[in-house]
Design an enzyme around this catalytic site. Sequence first.
Site, PDB file in Angstrom:
ATOM      1  N   SER A 110       0.835  -1.198   0.000  1.00 26.35           N
ATOM      2  CA  SER A 110       0.000   0.000   0.000  1.00 26.35           C
ATOM      3  C   SER A 110       0.875   1.255   0.000  1.00 26.35           C
ATOM      4  O   SER A 110       1.627   1.490  -0.929  1.00 26.35           O
ATOM      5  CB  SER A 110      -0.950  -0.041   1.200  1.00 26.35           C
ATOM      6  OG  SER A 110      -1.967   0.923   1.056  1.00 26.35           O
ATOM      7  N   LYS A 162     -21.152  17.111   7.090  1.00 22.66           N
ATOM      8  CA  LYS A 162     -20.098  17.309   8.080  1.00 22.66           C
ATOM      9  C   LYS A 162     -19.911  16.091   8.988  1.00 22.66           C
ATOM     10  O   LYS A 162     -18.823  15.878   9.523  1.00 22.66           O
ATOM     11  CB  LYS A 162     -20.414  18.550   8.931  1.00 22.66           C
ATOM     12  CG  LYS A 162     -19.252  19.014   9.793  1.00 22.66           C
ATOM     13  CD  LYS A 162     -18.061  19.401   8.929  1.00 22.66           C
ATOM     14  CE  LYS A 162     -16.896  19.882   9.774  1.00 22.66           C
ATOM     15  NZ  LYS A 162     -15.707  20.184   8.954  1.00 22.66           N
TER      16      LYS A 162
END
Length: 221
Positions: A110, A162
């Site tokens: 990764s 949010k």
Amino acid sequence: REGIRNLLAAFGAVFIGIIALSFLIAVLSDDEFGIEDKVAIVELEGVITDPAEVSRQLRELGERDDVKAIVLRIDSPGGAVGPSQEIHGEISRMRKKKTVVASMGTIAASGGYYTAVAAEKIVANPGTITGSIGVIVEFINAQELLSKIGLQGYVVKSGKYKDVGSPLRPMEKDEKELLQGVINDVNNQFIRAVAEGWNLKVEDVAKIADGRIFTGAQAKE
């Protein structure tokens, strides 16, 4: 005469000792006493969260005329995207000055692989675990668990998205689509970095950019 010979012998021993000591200092010193070009090793270990130290080492080594090549020794399962990209960028800039080789240890997957593709060459063991080209973000929904113990959460927010990923409620369809778009964009950045690093076609890299891991032997193939 015997005393003179002993004095000369002692002086000669001291002189030879000084020469030997000077030679060792020249060979072993890392700074101004160096008489040979050097290969420096920079270690990248553990989860990548803070690129500051590795970036600092790379910048400092880039300014040293006695360092001709750098080995980036990677033993990392990956980490955050931003820090991995920062180290990748630092290595890319370094290649304009020095030879940079990535050396993979037990694992370089990764984000660990993301940093490696900026190097001029990658060296790995046959059993090294690498690859894992992809991006992941995980969330949990603890709403039912909290209700069983008599807890209820409240959120006050300034905008609709949010509290995306809040554990206090299920995720809405449009929220999943929003996050998927972010993940796809970051993944495309990863794919382009691999393609550019190894002069490959983006579509060819995309075929194996599904999160799978490889052994070092498989990665070479």
